[in-house]
Structures are given as structure tokens and as C-alpha cells.
Design a protein around this motif. Structure first.
Motif, short mmCIF file in Angstrom:
data_model
loop_
_atom_site.label_atom_id
_atom_site.label_comp_id
_atom_site.label_asym_id
_atom_site.label_seq_id
_atom_site.Cartn_x
_atom_site.Cartn_y
_atom_site.Cartn_z
N TYR A 2 0.93 -1.38 0.04
CA TYR A 2 0.20 0.15 0.06
C TYR A 2 0.81 1.32 0.02
CZ TYR A 2 -3.79 3.21 1.39
OH TYR A 2 -4.52 4.01 1.19
N ALA A 3 0.38 2.14 -0.81
CA ALA A 3 1.57 3.52 -0.95
C ALA A 3 0.55 4.41 0.06
CB ALA A 3 1.18 4.01 -2.38
N PHE A 4 1.24 4.57 1.01
CA PHE A 4 0.56 5.55 2.24
C PHE A 4 1.15 6.72 1.74
CE2 PHE A 4 0.78 1.84 4.86
CZ PHE A 4 -0.17 1.99 5.55
N ASP A 5 0.11 7.69 1.85
CA ASP A 5 0.33 9.22 1.57
C ASP A 5 0.96 9.86 2.82
OD1 ASP A 5 -0.97 8.92 -0.64
OD2 ASP A 5 -2.74 9.72 -0.28
N THR A 6 0.56 9.37 4.09
CA THR A 6 1.17 10.05 5.36
C THR A 6 1.84 8.74 6.12
OG1 THR A 6 -0.77 9.74 6.54
CG2 THR A 6 -0.49 11.81 5.65
N SER A 7 2.94 8.99 6.97
CA SER A 7 3.50 7.84 7.46
C SER A 7 2.33 7.29 8.46
CB SER A 7 4.67 8.16 7.97
OG SER A 7 4.76 9.16 8.86
N PRO A 8 2.28 5.86 8.68
CA PRO A 8 1.29 5.24 9.26
C PRO A 8 1.98 5.21 10.87
CG PRO A 8 2.36 3.59 8.12
CD PRO A 8 3.06 4.81 7.49
N THR A 9 1.04 5.09 11.79
CA THR A 9 1.63 5.05 13.30
C THR A 9 1.03 3.72 13.80
OG1 THR A 9 -0.04 6.28 14.05
CG2 THR A 9 2.04 7.44 13.81
N ASP A 10 1.67 3.15 15.03
CA ASP A 10 1.08 1.87 15.23
C ASP A 10 -0.12 2.26 16.24
OD1 ASP A 10 1.23 -0.94 15.77
OD2 ASP A 10 2.00 -0.57 17.79
N GLY A 11 -1.08 1.29 16.02
CA GLY A 11 -2.18 1.58 16.75
C GLY A 11 -3.38 2.55 16.32
N GLN A 12 -3.09 3.32 15.22
CA GLN A 12 -3.83 4.14 14.41
C GLN A 12 -5.08 3.43 14.00
OE1 GLN A 12 -1.77 5.91 11.15
NE2 GLN A 12 -3.35 7.56 10.99
N ALA A 13 -6.47 4.21 14.33
CA ALA A 13 -7.57 3.73 14.11
C ALA A 13 -7.75 4.12 12.55
CB ALA A 13 -8.54 4.38 15.05
N VAL A 14 -8.22 3.17 11.87
CA VAL A 14 -8.45 3.30 10.41
C VAL A 14 -9.63 2.71 9.89
CG1 VAL A 14 -5.95 3.63 9.92
CG2 VAL A 14 -7.19 1.26 9.89
N MET A 15 -10.18 3.11 8.82
CA MET A 15 -11.28 2.33 7.99
C MET A 15 -10.51 1.86 6.70
SD MET A 15 -14.03 2.86 9.46
CE MET A 15 -15.54 3.04 8.70
N VAL A 16 -10.67 0.51 6.42
CA VAL A 16 -9.96 0.01 5.46
C VAL A 16 -11.10 -0.34 4.24
CG1 VAL A 16 -8.75 -1.94 4.40
CG2 VAL A 16 -8.33 -1.29 6.71
N GLY A 17 -10.77 0.42 3.16
CA GLY A 17 -12.03 0.31 2.26
C GLY A 17 -11.69 -0.66 1.03
N LEU A 18 -12.54 -1.42 0.40
CA LEU A 18 -12.22 -2.31 -0.59
C LEU A 18 -13.67 -2.37 -1.50
CD1 LEU A 18 -10.13 -3.73 -1.90
CD2 LEU A 18 -10.82 -5.94 -0.60
N ARG A 19 -13.59 -2.13 -2.85
CA ARG A 19 -14.51 -2.15 -3.74
C ARG A 19 -15.03 -3.53 -3.79
NH1 ARG A 19 -16.27 2.85 -4.89
NH2 ARG A 19 -14.95 4.39 -4.82
N PRO A 20 -16.33 -3.79 -3.92
CA PRO A 20 -16.92 -5.13 -4.20
C PRO A 20 -16.46 -5.81 -5.14
CG PRO A 20 -18.80 -3.69 -3.65
CD PRO A 20 -17.56 -2.83 -3.97
N GLU A 21 -15.80 -5.08 -6.25
CA GLU A 21 -15.46 -5.83 -7.38
C GLU A 21 -13.78 -6.37 -7.12
OE1 GLU A 21 -16.54 -2.81 -7.74
OE2 GLU A 21 -15.23 -1.33 -8.69
N SER A 22 -13.29 -5.97 -6.10
CA SER A 22 -12.18 -6.49 -5.63
C SER A 22 -12.28 -7.51 -4.63
CB SER A 22 -11.06 -5.19 -4.85
OG SER A 22 -11.05 -4.20 -5.84
N VAL A 23 -13.37 -7.95 -4.32
CA VAL A 23 -13.67 -9.13 -3.54
C VAL A 23 -14.02 -10.27 -4.42
CG1 VAL A 23 -15.02 -9.96 -1.63
CG2 VAL A 23 -14.05 -7.79 -1.61
N GLN A 24 -13.23 -11.15 -4.91
CA GLN A 24 -13.77 -12.05 -5.97
C GLN A 24 -13.68 -13.59 -5.42
OE1 GLN A 24 -14.52 -11.83 -9.26
NE2 GLN A 24 -14.65 -9.57 -9.33
#
Lengths: 311, 360
Positions: free
Chosen positions: B267-289
Motif C-alpha cells: 500500500y502506498a501511504f500518503d502519510t506515514s502510518p503510526t502503530d495503533g492508528q484507528a483506520v477504516m479499510v476500504g475495498l470495492r466489491p469488485e475487488s472481492v472475488q
């Protein structure tokens, strides 16, 4: 058919099975039953008396209707040879034409001005609408006072220093019709303005925007696009005003009483005078029938257009 | 070359801020689609470009000329409206001619122009009819024709297809696209229909509550939404969101979404990730096959609901306490309640910060 309509018509099957025959008849014909008293009243007091009046117009009745004096169409012949009737009948068209022209053009103009998203719109709307709340009798008396050379506008102008100002509409047989037109306009303008304003408000905003982008000046949008779109409103206004012209009676009685002389007579005044003052019921009935004919001549084309549009 | 420049544009109705500091530069020949839910200010922005609305502050330039205080008719624009806004008392021909006549163009020039454009739009046989005698699609063609004959620098479309039925909308959409390809005139198009936006736009502008959320090529906005709103607004069915926390271990990043741990190595992060950061992971239905066995990341999930759309089967899959939707090919019909192997295309992931709702 919707459930409610079927219920009203009494054709909903559950009810039908249980109801005794008498109630079933009522349920089926509930609308006819409900309307029949008023239908009967209209049949007797409207159409019945129209027929009665037409019958009277063929007699030589004086103070009371007498059918043993049948004269055929003689009353009509007499009517059209009575100079006063000609004055009254011509006045109806003169007054009517001027009233229609003034009221429609100024009413439309006021509606257009009020439609310009002005401030205090409801204030101006109310001002124009208020005279509508007055009866024609009150309107007539107000304008009689205003136009009276010894206590109205003329006196006020004299007091303001305009000594040569004269306003003798009421006393001059040539201009008295204008007094009627002004008073009737004052009273009728509100309704006309309201109808036109509603029509103007009903026009799609996007039309104005499209015209603005097209670079069409506002007055041209009105003349070429908006006013033609108001054609149905014009028709309604003309019919409403025409009917009030034929019916106009109280205004004349209150404002001029037909004077000076008979110069501001209208057919309705003529008819009233013949029936109740000159004890000439036959002639009066003949004039009433001619007036009815005039109304029908206006109404029938309108109804024809209306029903054809609906169909 | 920049054709339209909108700078620091604000629009207030009393205390209501309809547009908040909008900045947008539009190149010549672009087809810009303003997309957003109703009330987001997209139509107001279009009206401001047209000059039908005044802006509270800011400036508009068209063709290098400041037109902030210029009347709509002098901005060299043409506009197509949702309600068509044809002049109902005039024939189709007069509708198309009227604007040019008002500009004092000689009739000898107007006639062939109108007939030419009418042929182009296949309405040449309707020229002597009234708008009320036309169908919705024909009316909108006339409205487009009225805009075309003016040969403006910019076309403005205000939800032109919203009043048409679905089938007609699709065919008019392709026609507008063809038209733009052959004319190459700059266009701004307002819609709330994402399909129109995706198919027509050379660049799209997603707006919300008077602010621009994202500007970019349709595929860029679709695949790399800058925030949760854009991600959620685009796509049908909508993007799957999985709540979770980032985990940084030995230089590797992953997202713990409860039922699974999703590796974020690629994954190409736009900002540097921090440990424990609360996130929402998004994936479009067509990427779930359905899994073919070759994916780097696959899970075995239970289908709880299947919707047939004809071209695909939308499969709702239980994933821990949450549910995600997968777009399966129509010939892949899993059984309800029987676990299936599901492959995830992680190259299409979008990760958002749960607090700021921005892409990270």
C-alpha cells in the motif's frame, strides 16, 4: 376504480352481499341522492325562472305577469326601438371594452411589477387586493364622493392651489362612463392582478435563466414568451370580467344612478327600472332575455374551448 | 491553456454558506463534471459561472477575461437545463433561432446554421413542431441544439438528463460524449448521477456541503478517493469499509480488522502510518472475488445473502461481526451458509484515518 370510489358507489362486494335491497340502492346512488336537493333548487329557481322570464317577455304584462296578454315578439321589437335601451346596450360594450382593456393591461402590469422580487411584496399585494373586499355599492359611494366636484378630489386640488383643476366626470354625459370604468377597475384590479401573478409565478424559473443566457431583454421575454404562455389566464380573466360587466348593476346605481339623464345606463339598470318603477314587466323580461343571450354568447365559446382542452 | 478560472469563490445566502472558497482551473476542451449529493452547491457553482447568480466574493475568468461582473449574455456561454426551459409558445426552429436573432445576426446566416445543427442532433424533421408536441428526449435535443447554434466558448449543463428515463438517459449520455469529442468545446456538467460523471468527465469534481472534496480523472477519483465521503459516494454497490487498527511490526504494516489481519505491504501511504492508528479499510466489491488460489490474500467467508443483478451476483459475506459485499461473476453462485474462499485484490485498497476520515 379505487377502493374509496367503489365504496361510495356501493359496489364493494362485501357490503353488497350483506346490505338489504333498500340500503343497496342508497349506497349505489349516494352521490345522486346527496345532490338531488340542490339540483331540484337549481332546476326550479334558475332554469325554471329563466323559462318563466322568457314566457313573460312574450306578454304585455305591466305591474304583474299576465299570460292572457300574449303579444309574441312585440316586446323585443319595442325594446330595440327604445332609445334608452340603445344607450344602455351601447354603454355595456363601451364600459365593458374600456373596463376590460384598462383592468387587464394595468392588472397585468401591476402583477409584473410585483413579480420583480420586490421588497414588502405582501404589503403591495394586499393594497391592490383590498378593494376586492368592498361590495360594488360601497365602491360606488366611495367614488361618488371622490368624484363629487363639491367635496372630492376637485376640492382637494383647489385647496392645494390648483384653482383651474376640474373633475366633472360625474356630471358630464360624455365622460361619465369613465367614472364607472375607474371605479370598477379599482374594485376588480386585485382579482386580475392575483390571477396574473399566480400565472407568472407558475412559469418555470429556468425559462428566465435560458433567456438571460440567450441575451433576451426582459421586456422581450414578457412580450414574446411569458405573456403568450399566460393565454389560459387571459381567457379566465376575460370571462370573469365579462360576466361582471353584464351583471354590473349595483355600481351604477350607487355611483351615477344611470345619470346624468340616462347617459350611464346599463342593461341591468334598464331592466330593473322597467320592472319595478315603470311597471313594464314584459319589456323588462325581454331585456333580461337579451342579456342572457349576451352572456351565453360569451360563455359558450369559453366552455367549448375549456372542455375541448380537458378532453 | 486555461479556459475557466474560479478563484476563492464564496456564496452566502444570509448566514448560510453555500460555497466555501472554491478554487478550480479548467483547461480548454475539458469536460468537467461537478458531482455531489443534492444541496452540495454544485448547481450554485454552475449558475455562478453562467452569471445567473452573483458571487459573494471571489472572481471568475472565462477565456482569460474577468467576467465576475459581466452579464450572462456577454460571457460567451450556452446552457442546457434540467427542465429543458424551451420557450413553449415557439416552434423548435424559433427556439433555436431566437437567441441569435436577439443578437442581431442576419436571418440568412441563422437559417443554415439552425438546419445544420438540427441535422446533427436528428431533430431536423421536428423543426416546425411545438415543444409540447415532443417527447422528453426530443425536447432535450432541442435544448442542446439551442445551445449549439450559439457556438459558445463554454457549454454549461445543469442535470440535463435527470428528467429522462433510464434507457434514454444512457443513449443521450453517449451522444453528449460524442458531441463533446467532435466539438472539443469546454464543458461543465452538473449531475448527481455517478454513472454520468464517470462516463462523461475528463475530470470530475466531487463536492460536499459547498466544498470541493476531490478533483481528478474519473478512474483516479474512483480508485484513489481522498476521503471517506468520496469513497462512499462513488460506486454502486458502495465500497466495503472495515474498522480496524494499524499494526507496525518489524517494518511491516498491517491492518487488524478484527476478523482478519490485512497486510498493507504494497500500500502506498500518503502519510506515514503510526502503530495503533484507528483506520477504516476500504475495498470495492469488485475487488472481492471468488478465490482462484493465486491471490496473496484470501479468506474463507460465509455468504449470508445473494443478490442477482444479471451481469453479476452480489454476495454479502459475514466477516466477523461485519459484513462485506463481493461482486461475483454471474456463473459463480455460492450456496448460502457454505463457506467459500474469497480472494482480495489488495492493490485496490484504500485506507482512511478513522478520525480525520482522510486517506492515509
Amino acid at each position: 376504480m379505487t377502493c374509496r370510489r367503489r365504496l361510495a358507489a356501493g359496489t364493494l362486494p362485501i357490503r353488497e352481499a350483506k346490505a338489504p335491497i333498500k340500503r343497496r340502492f342508497l349506497q349505489r346512488h349516494v352521490s345522486q341522492v346527496a345532490l338531488s336537493p340542490s339540483l331540484a333548487l337549481i332546476a326550479i329557481f334558475l332554469y325554471g325562472f329563466i323559462a318563466y322570464t322568457a314566457a313573460v317577455s312574450t306578454t304585455n304584462s305591466k305591474a304583474f305577469p299576465r299570460f292572457d296578454t300574449f303579444v309574441g315578439l312585440e316586446q323585443y321589437w319595442r325594446l330595440f326601438h327604445t332609445p334608452r335601451w340603445h344607450v344602455a346596450f351601447t354603454n355595456m360594450f363601451l364600459f365593458g371594452g374600456l373596463f376590460l382593456l384598462v383592468t387587464i393591461s394595468l392588472g397585468l402590469l401591476i402583477a409584473i411589477l410585483i413579480d420583480q422580487r420586490i421588497r414588502a411584496e405582501s404589503f403591495f399585494r394586499s393594497i391592490v387586493m383590498y378593494p376586492m373586499a368592498m361590495s360594488f355599492v360601497v365602491t360606488g359611494i366611495i367614488w361618488q364622493w371622490l368624484l363629487n366636484p363639491t367635496l372630492g378630489i376637485e376640492v382637494m386640488m383647489h385647496q392645494l392651489g390648483f384653482e383651474s383643476f376640474r373633475l366633472d366626470w360625474l356630471t358630464n354625459p360624455d365622460t361619465v362612463i369613465w367614472a364607472l370604468v375607474v371605479a370598477a377597475f379599482w374594485q376588480g384590479c386585485g382579482l386580475v392582478m392575483a390571477l396574473f401573478l399566480a400565472g407568472l409565478r407558475g412559469i418555470d424559473e429556468d425559462i428566465w435563466k435560458a433567456a438571460a443566457v440567450d441575451g433576451i431583454p426582459a421586456w422581450r421575454v414578457y412580450v414574446f414568451i411569458v405573456i403568450p404562455m399566460l393565454a389560459p389566464v387571459f381567457l379566465t380573466v376575460v370571462v370573469l370580467l365579462s360576466l361582471s360587466i353584464v351583471r354590473a348593476f349595483d355600481l351604477v346605481v350607487a355611483l351615477t344612478n344611470g345619470g346624468p339623464g340616462v347617459s350611464s345606463d346599463l342593461p341591468s339598470v334598464f331592466m330593473f327600472d322597467m320592472a319595478f318603477r315603470r311597471t313594464n314587466l314584459g319589456l323588462s323580461a325581454a331585456s333580461a332575455v337579451v342579456m342572457l343571450g349576451t352572456v351565453l354568447a360569451i360563455l359558450i365559446p369559453y366552455l367549448y374551448v375549456e372542455t375541448r382542452e380537458r378532453a | 491553456m486555461i479556459d475557466i478560472r474560479i478563484s476563492n469563490c464564496n456564496k452566502n445566502y444570509g448566514s448560510l454558506r453555500v460555497l466555501k472558497d472554491i478554487n478550480l482551473e479548467i483547461e480548454r476542451g475539458e469536460f468537467i463534471v461537478l458531482l455531489g449529493p443534492s444541496g452540495c452547491g454544485k448547481s450554485t457553482l454552475l449558475h455562478i459561472v453562467a452569471g445567473l447568480d452573483r458571487l459573494s466574493s471571489g472572481a471568475i475568468e472565462i477565456g482569460g477575461r474577468d467576467v465576475t461582473d459581466v452579464e450572462p449574455k456577454d460571457r460567451d456561454i450556452a446552457m442546457v437545463f434540467q427542465s429543458y426551459a424551451l420557450y413553449p409558445t415557439m416552434s423548435v426552429r424559433s427556439n433555436m433561432e431566437f437567441g441569435l436573432r436577439m443578437r442581431g445576426k442576419p436571418m440568412a446566416e441563422i437559417r443554415p446554421l439552425v438546419e445544420d445543427k438540427a441535422r446533427m442532433l436528428h431533430i431536423d424533421h421536428l423543426l416546425d413542431r411545438r415543444p409540447s408536441q415532443l417527447s422528453g428526449g426530443q425536447r432535450q435535443r432541442v435544448a442542446i441544439g439551442r445551445a449549439l447554434v450559439r457556438d459558445p466558448k463554454v457549454f454549461l449543463f445543469d442535470e440535463p438528463l435527470s428528467n429522462l428515463d433510464a434507457k434514454l438517459r444512457a443513449s443521450m449520455r453517449t451522444e453528449i460524449k460524442k458531441l463533446h469529442q467532435s466539438l472539443g468545446t469546454t464543458a461543465i456538467y452538473v449531475t448527481h448521477d455517478q454513472l454520468e460523471a464517470m462516463t462523461l468527465a475528463t475530470r470530475m469534481v466531487v463536492m460536499k456541503a459547498g466544498e470541493i472534496q476531490q478533483v481528478g480523472k474519473p478512474e483516479e477519483v474512483y480508485h484513489r478517493p481522498v476521503n471517506l465521503f468520496v469513497a462512499d459516494f462513488l460506486g454502486n454497490p458502495g465500497m466495503n469499509f472495515m474498522k480496524g487498527r494499524l499494526r507496525l511490526e518489524g517494518g511491516r504494516v498491517s491492518a487488524d480488522v478484527g476478523a482478519a489481519t490485512i497486510p498493507l505491504d504494497g500500500y502506498a501511504f500518503d502519510t506515514s502510518p503510526t502503530d495503533g492508528q484507528a483506520v477504516m479499510v476500504g475495498l470495492r466489491p469488485e475487488s472481492v472475488q471468488p478465490s482462484t488460489g493465486g491471490e496473496p490474500f484470501a479468506l474463507t467467508l460465509k455468504p449470508t445473502l445473494i443478490e442477482h443483478t444479471g451481469s453479476d451476483n452480489l454476495v454479502v459475506l459475514a466477516m466477523g461481526s461485519e459484513e462485506i459485499v463481493g461482486k461475483f461473476p454471474s456463473d459463480m453462485l455460492p450456496k448460502l451458509g457454505e463457506p467459500v474462499a474469497v480472494g482480495f485484490d489488495l492493490s485496490r485498497l484504500s485506507v482512511f484515518d478513522a478520525q480525520t476520515e482522510r486517506r492515509i
